[in-house]
Design a protein around this motif. Structure first.
Motif, PDB file in Angstrom:
ATOM      1  N   UNK A 166      19.682  32.376  34.703  1.00 31.79           N
ATOM      2  CA  UNK A 166      21.060  32.824  34.509  1.00 31.79           C
ATOM      3  C   UNK A 166      21.706  32.928  35.879  1.00 31.79           C
ATOM      4  N   UNK A 167      22.967  32.556  35.978  1.00 30.76           N
ATOM      5  CA  UNK A 167      23.754  32.771  37.198  1.00 30.76           C
ATOM      6  C   UNK A 167      24.738  33.891  36.908  1.00 30.76           C
ATOM      7  N   UNK A 168      24.639  34.949  37.697  1.00 24.50           N
ATOM      8  CA  UNK A 168      25.499  36.115  37.496  1.00 24.50           C
ATOM      9  C   UNK A 168      26.474  36.210  38.663  1.00 24.50           C
ATOM     10  N   UNK A 169      27.744  36.106  38.362  1.00 28.75           N
ATOM     11  CA  UNK A 169      28.810  36.168  39.359  1.00 28.75           C
ATOM     12  C   UNK A 169      29.346  37.594  39.412  1.00 28.75           C
ATOM     13  N   UNK A 170      29.004  38.303  40.474  1.00 30.86           N
ATOM     14  CA  UNK A 170      29.411  39.699  40.615  1.00 30.86           C
ATOM     15  C   UNK A 170      30.890  39.901  40.856  1.00 30.86           C
ATOM     16  N   UNK A 171      31.653  38.819  41.058  1.00 30.06           N
ATOM     17  CA  UNK A 171      33.098  38.965  41.220  1.00 30.06           C
ATOM     18  C   UNK A 171      33.801  39.116  39.871  1.00 30.06           C
ATOM     19  N   UNK A 172      33.113  38.721  38.813  1.00 25.90           N
ATOM     20  CA  UNK A 172      33.694  38.861  37.468  1.00 25.90           C
ATOM     21  C   UNK A 172      33.634  40.315  37.027  1.00 25.90           C
ATOM     22  N   UNK A 173      34.652  40.793  36.340  1.00 23.51           N
ATOM     23  CA  UNK A 173      34.604  42.166  35.844  1.00 23.51           C
ATOM     24  C   UNK A 173      33.531  42.326  34.767  1.00 23.51           C
ATOM     25  N   UNK A 174      32.967  43.497  34.702  1.00 26.47           N
ATOM     26  CA  UNK A 174      31.997  43.801  33.650  1.00 26.47           C
ATOM     27  C   UNK A 174      32.718  43.710  32.310  1.00 26.47           C
ATOM     28  N   UNK A 175      32.146  42.931  31.397  1.00 28.36           N
ATOM     29  CA  UNK A 175      32.803  42.693  30.115  1.00 28.36           C
ATOM     30  C   UNK A 175      31.757  42.492  29.033  1.00 28.36           C
ATOM     31  N   UNK A 176      32.225  42.415  27.800  1.00 27.27           N
ATOM     32  CA  UNK A 176      31.327  42.126  26.687  1.00 27.27           C
ATOM     33  C   UNK A 176      30.653  40.773  26.893  1.00 27.27           C
ATOM     34  N   UNK A 177      31.354  39.825  27.488  1.00 25.66           N
ATOM     35  CA  UNK A 177      30.793  38.492  27.737  1.00 25.66           C
ATOM     36  C   UNK A 177      29.629  38.558  28.734  1.00 25.66           C
ATOM     37  N   UNK A 178      29.799  39.303  29.818  1.00 25.16           N
ATOM     38  CA  UNK A 178      28.712  39.387  30.802  1.00 25.16           C
ATOM     39  C   UNK A 178      27.515  40.141  30.230  1.00 25.16           C
ATOM     40  N   UNK A 179      27.776  41.121  29.398  1.00 31.35           N
ATOM     41  CA  UNK A 179      26.686  41.842  28.735  1.00 31.35           C
ATOM     42  C   UNK A 179      25.943  40.895  27.799  1.00 31.35           C
ATOM     43  N   UNK A 180      26.693  40.106  27.042  1.00 29.16           N
ATOM     44  CA  UNK A 180      26.086  39.158  26.100  1.00 29.16           C
ATOM     45  C   UNK A 180      25.234  38.120  26.831  1.00 29.16           C
TER      46      UNK A 180
END
Length: 115
Positions: free
Chosen positions: A3-17
């Motif tokens: 998985x690639x996790x971009x920490x600039x993105x806001x925490x959201x339901x999508x990032x949790x999923x």
């Protein structure tokens, strides 16, 4: 499994999923090999102002699940890492940082992000 996790993105339901999906795949596929997450990025100022307790709680559960997977977990950090990227990095069994990587605390409401 990666998985690639971009920490600039806001925490959201999508990032949790995305994190939950990674854990589901790791649990469903018992072949050998690590579960790898590439982390980078710092959230923008004010990133936590729109977060609800429910979203933060779900994120914490997803990270805790990643931390407790029955497989080796590896986080590879590059660039500046804070917020969700740092949460996942610290939860991994093995942490690898590229040269020049900086680990930074994130601020939310005048205090550091509790991750």
């Amino acid at each position: 499994m990666m998985l690639r996790l971009d920490g600039t993105r806001p925490l959201s339901a999508e990032s949790i999923e995305e994190m939950v999906d990674l854990c589901d795949r790791a649990d469903d596929h018992r072949e050998s090999g690590p579960v790898t997450v590439h982390v980078t990025g710092v959230p923008p100022a004010g990133w936590a102002t729109e977060l609800t307790v429910g979203v933060v709680s779900k994120w914490e559960r997803a990270v805790r699940r990643f931390e407790r997977l029955g497989r080796l977990t590896v986080a590879v950090a590059s660039g500046d890492c804070a917020g969700t990227a740092l949460d996942v990095l610290l939860a991994a069994d093995v942490r690898i940082a590229a040269p020049g990587t900086r680990l930074l605390p994130s601020w939310a409401g005048g205090a550091t992000w509790p991750g």
